[in-house]
Design an enzyme around this catalytic site. Structure first.
Site, short mmCIF file in Angstrom:
data_model
loop_
_atom_site.label_atom_id
_atom_site.label_comp_id
_atom_site.label_asym_id
_atom_site.label_seq_id
_atom_site.Cartn_x
_atom_site.Cartn_y
_atom_site.Cartn_z
N CYS A 2 0.84 -1.19 0.00
CA CYS A 2 0.00 0.00 0.00
C CYS A 2 0.88 1.24 0.00
O CYS A 2 2.03 1.21 0.43
CB CYS A 2 -0.90 0.01 1.23
SG CYS A 2 -1.99 -1.42 1.36
N ARG A 27 3.94 -0.08 -6.62
CA ARG A 27 3.81 -0.98 -5.49
C ARG A 27 2.70 -2.01 -5.69
O ARG A 27 2.65 -2.99 -4.97
CB ARG A 27 3.50 -0.16 -4.22
CG ARG A 27 4.65 0.71 -3.76
CD ARG A 27 4.20 1.71 -2.71
NE ARG A 27 5.37 2.31 -2.08
CZ ARG A 27 5.69 2.15 -0.80
NH1 ARG A 27 4.94 1.42 -0.02
NH2 ARG A 27 6.76 2.71 -0.31
N TRP A 74 -3.96 -2.47 -1.46
CA TRP A 74 -4.30 -3.86 -1.76
C TRP A 74 -5.44 -4.25 -0.83
O TRP A 74 -5.43 -3.92 0.35
CB TRP A 74 -3.12 -4.79 -1.50
CG TRP A 74 -2.14 -4.88 -2.62
CD1 TRP A 74 -0.90 -4.31 -2.67
CD2 TRP A 74 -2.31 -5.59 -3.85
NE1 TRP A 74 -0.30 -4.61 -3.85
CE2 TRP A 74 -1.13 -5.40 -4.60
CE3 TRP A 74 -3.34 -6.35 -4.39
CZ2 TRP A 74 -0.95 -5.95 -5.86
CZ3 TRP A 74 -3.17 -6.91 -5.65
CH2 TRP A 74 -1.98 -6.71 -6.36
N ASN A 98 -1.14 1.95 6.26
CA ASN A 98 -0.49 0.73 5.81
C ASN A 98 -0.20 -0.14 7.03
O ASN A 98 0.15 0.39 8.08
CB ASN A 98 0.85 1.02 5.12
CG ASN A 98 0.70 1.83 3.86
OD1 ASN A 98 -0.39 1.93 3.32
ND2 ASN A 98 1.80 2.41 3.41
N GLY A 99 -0.29 -1.46 6.89
CA GLY A 99 0.11 -2.34 7.97
C GLY A 99 -1.06 -3.01 8.68
O GLY A 99 -2.17 -3.12 8.15
N GLU A 479 19.16 -20.95 3.79
CA GLU A 479 18.97 -19.63 3.18
C GLU A 479 20.04 -18.65 3.66
O GLU A 479 20.54 -17.84 2.87
CB GLU A 479 17.57 -19.11 3.51
CG GLU A 479 17.31 -17.65 3.18
CD GLU A 479 17.43 -17.31 1.71
OE1 GLU A 479 17.33 -16.11 1.39
OE2 GLU A 479 17.63 -18.21 0.87
N LYS A 483 22.59 -16.67 1.19
CA LYS A 483 22.73 -15.21 1.17
C LYS A 483 24.19 -14.80 1.30
O LYS A 483 24.66 -13.89 0.61
CB LYS A 483 21.91 -14.58 2.29
CG LYS A 483 20.44 -14.46 2.01
CD LYS A 483 20.15 -13.43 0.93
CE LYS A 483 18.81 -13.68 0.29
NZ LYS A 483 18.78 -14.83 -0.61
N GLU A 486 26.02 -15.57 -1.92
CA GLU A 486 25.59 -14.74 -3.04
C GLU A 486 26.25 -13.37 -3.06
O GLU A 486 26.69 -12.90 -4.11
CB GLU A 486 24.06 -14.53 -2.99
CG GLU A 486 23.23 -15.70 -3.45
CD GLU A 486 21.76 -15.39 -3.37
OE1 GLU A 486 21.05 -15.66 -4.35
OE2 GLU A 486 21.30 -14.86 -2.34
N HIS A 502 27.82 -35.94 11.72
CA HIS A 502 27.97 -36.85 10.59
C HIS A 502 28.93 -36.28 9.54
O HIS A 502 28.82 -36.62 8.36
CB HIS A 502 26.62 -37.17 9.97
CG HIS A 502 25.72 -37.93 10.88
ND1 HIS A 502 25.72 -39.32 10.94
CD2 HIS A 502 24.81 -37.51 11.79
CE1 HIS A 502 24.83 -39.71 11.84
NE2 HIS A 502 24.26 -38.63 12.36
N LYS A 602 18.71 -11.45 -11.57
CA LYS A 602 17.54 -11.41 -10.70
C LYS A 602 16.58 -12.55 -11.03
O LYS A 602 16.00 -13.17 -10.13
CB LYS A 602 16.82 -10.06 -10.84
CG LYS A 602 15.63 -9.89 -9.92
CD LYS A 602 16.04 -9.99 -8.47
CE LYS A 602 14.86 -9.89 -7.52
NZ LYS A 602 15.23 -10.23 -6.13
#
Length: 607
Positions: A2, A27, A74, A98-99, A479, A483, A486, A502, A602
């Site tokens: 929003c 947005r 939204w 917003n939120g 993840e 990161k 990357e 192990h 991307k």
């Protein structure tokens, strides 16, 4: 996401409000609206759909004023329509928001008991009536707004217009970004500097917990305690790119900091705050018919899928197959016609995932995609789509797309579990409550940015780094390692903590940082045992847990970050944020190209 704009002008502000809304279109949104004061009275124009519909409304029923607010939105639960569009208003107050207001139901019930009449089921309307109530009690606008803001729980950005006040706007920020623009006898408020760029070069940012009183003469900022504070005014002419970065050094950092807002936006699209239930968009198949789920994704999205496998199997009790898109077709697994195949992609154009989707369609599976681009190829070719409302993600290393994917997957899990009879109303309310707390807790985690920056110096000196986690923390370990690889080019690996003995334990010495993701859930004690083994061998443990986990650990790690306590169900969403920040600061220290790391794109649109 929003979007918000507010203007105190010296001439008709409606054209500038509309231009601001146009700059917020990137947005994504499904309704728009503006409100101004006409002879001191609040007047609004709102419309479902794109900005052109609002422009037509203004042709049919013109609106003017030298002060006003605007919003792109939204939809929350239910269909988007004019009634639910912002600004929401009473005779005395208009608000754009917003939120998420976490304590919306308690506020609403209290205000209903006092005779307030609600026209919608949105949490925003509770803010309108709460401020109105305090004005009715005789408080000044500043007193009423300050008292109301102090009662709001959650992550939000607000701009508030008061009837009869032609030279006064209020704004507040907790988690969601908000900027103040300084003009010549004019003042502006916006979701980001990009919104305000055509109006002013001089911009100040509300810090988390701030609220501000804005008049043509300037702005008076107050912090979370109510004390008057100074906020530095920046010149936005540093570079056009910096305007887009919202004052942050890199897009990646900006996108990390947008997570409280976009998580809330994404959740709002599926969460009914009154009933505490999850409502998915209409699907062309019945969830209670789903007997098996095939999850397919690549890269970061595959780790979101891995978290979802834990959720779906443990909560909905539906078996799950998980594959990376690049392997799925070549493994050629047997597929049962009528089964559900779920695809996850930020861009909706990922070549391997798209090829897997087409393969599944050819085999007669029902195909559901989770994407951030509603017009993407995957969205068009799927039987159904669940959209993440992350807004454009410019940084190559995915951050806000990942956490919003997890939010959608959490909502899907709840809906599936309810449809399969594995979750009763109380269970759904508990899990939904945990989700509603995520935006505010995410904003709290961002306050550890400086701590993580200090820890990053140790990680930046390493050649190898290990990440450990159990249960839903294991995919976050993977993840975190991705990161770091990357954007800093440091070799890193993520492991299930129980697998350390192990093999990976052979790597442990004083030069190897070991980053442990360990919320205090039912698996904590086993993870703590692994940490003790690492410490005993001289490893540098960076321990991410809540206060209870840090108390129970039993040894002293090299570094610890005490994160907010949350329901274990939502822990992977929140614990993703500190590993993103840590990777970011390591990359900055090493001087790499954070937003466009070498050899990466991307969207991977070729195999």
């Amino acid at each position: 996401m929003c979007g918000i704009i507010g203007i105190i002008g010296v001439k008709d502000v409606v054209p500038s409000l509309m231009e601001g809304l146009r700059r917020l279109e990137y947005r994504g949104y499904d309704s728009t609206g503006i409100a101004t004061l006409v002879d001191g009275v609040i007047d609004r124009r709102r419309a479902q759909g794109k900005l052109g519909n609002l422009e037509k409304r203004l042709v049919e029923a013109p609106l003017a004023g030298i002060i006003g607010i605007g919003h792109t939105r939204w939809a929350t639960h239910g269909v988007p329509n004019e009634v639910n569009a912002h600004p929401h208003a009473s005779a005395k107050v208009a608000v754009v928001h917003n939120g998420i207001i976490e304590n919306f139901v308690a506020l609403r019930d209290r205000l209903l008991a006092k005779g307030h009449v609600f026209a919608t089921a949105t949490d925003t309307e509770a803010v309108v009536h709460l401020i109105t109530e305090y004005l009715d009690e005789g408080l000044s606008p500043e007193e009423a707004v300050g008292k109301a803001i102090g009662e709001l729980e959650g992550a939000f950005a607000l701009v508030i217009l008061i009837a009869g006040e032609e030279n006064l706007l209020f704004a507040a920020r907790k988690g969601s970004p908000l900027a103040v623009g300084y003009g010549d006898g004019e003042m502006f408020l916006g979701s980001d500097a990009l919104t305000l760029a055509p109006l002013t070069r001089r911009i100040a940012y509300l810090e988390d917990g701030d609220w501000v009183r804005v008049t043509r003469e300037g702005a008076v900022f107050r912090d979370v305690s109510g004390a008057i504070v100074e906020r530095k005014i920046h010149l936005s002419s540093v570079s056009g790119a910096m305007i887009g970065k919202g004052g942050h050094r890199h897009y990646m950092l900006k996108e990390i900091y947008e997570q409280p807002q976009v998580i809330g936006d994404t959740l709002n699209a599926m969460f009914n705050p009154v009933e505490r239930t999850i409502t998915l968009p209409p699907l062309p198949f019945a969830l209670d018919d789903v007997e098996r789920v095939t999850l397919i994704a690549c890269g970061t999205s595959s780790y979101a899928a891995m978290v979802a496998r834990y959720w779906i199997e443990s909560i909905a009790r539906v078996p799950v197959d998980l594959d990376v898109g690049s392997e799925f077709r070549y493994r050629d697994p047997p597929l049962q016609a009528g089964g559900l195949a779920l695809f996850i992609s930020q861009s909706g154009e990922t070549a391997d995932t798209l090829a897997a989707l087409r393969h599944c369609k050819a085999k007669g599976l029902r195909c559901l995609s989770i994407v951030n681009v509603a017009e993407s190829t995957m969205a068009r070719e799927s039987d159904a789509v669940l959209t993440t409302l992350a807004g454009p993600e410019i940084g190559v290393a995915s951050t806000k797309a990942f956490t919003t994917q997890l939010v959608v997957l959490a909502c899907l899990t709840i809906a599936l579990a309810r449809a399969k009879g594995q979750l009763d109303a109380d269970g759904e309310a508990r899990l939904s409550k945990g989700l509603t707390e995520v935006p505010a807790r995410a904003a709290e985690i961002l306050k550890y940015d400086e701590d993580l920056r200090a820890i990053a110096q140790t990680v930046a000196e390493a050649r190898d780094v290990l990440y450990l986690g159990r249960g839903t923390a294991f995919p976050i370990a993977l993840e975190g390692a991705l990161k770091l690889k990357e954007i800093s080019y440091i070799h890193a690996e993520g492991y299930a903590a129980g697998e350390m003995k192990h093999g990976p334990i052979a790597l442990i010495d004083e030069t190897v940082p070991v980053i442990v993701i360990a919320p205090s859930d039912g698996l904590f004690d086993k993870t703590a045992s692994n940490v003790q083994e690492v410490v005993a061998r001289g490893g540098k443990v960076i321990f991410l847990s809540d206060s209870e986990g840090n108390r129970r650990l039993g040894v002293t790690p090299a570094f610890s970050v005490v994160l907010p306590a949350v329901d274990p169900f939502v822990a992977p969403i929140l614990y993703a944020i500190p590993v993103q920040l840590l990777a970011y600061h390591v990359a900055v220290i090493k001087g790499t190209d954070v937003d466009q790391p070498r050899n990466l794109a991307k969207s991977v649109t070729v195999e």
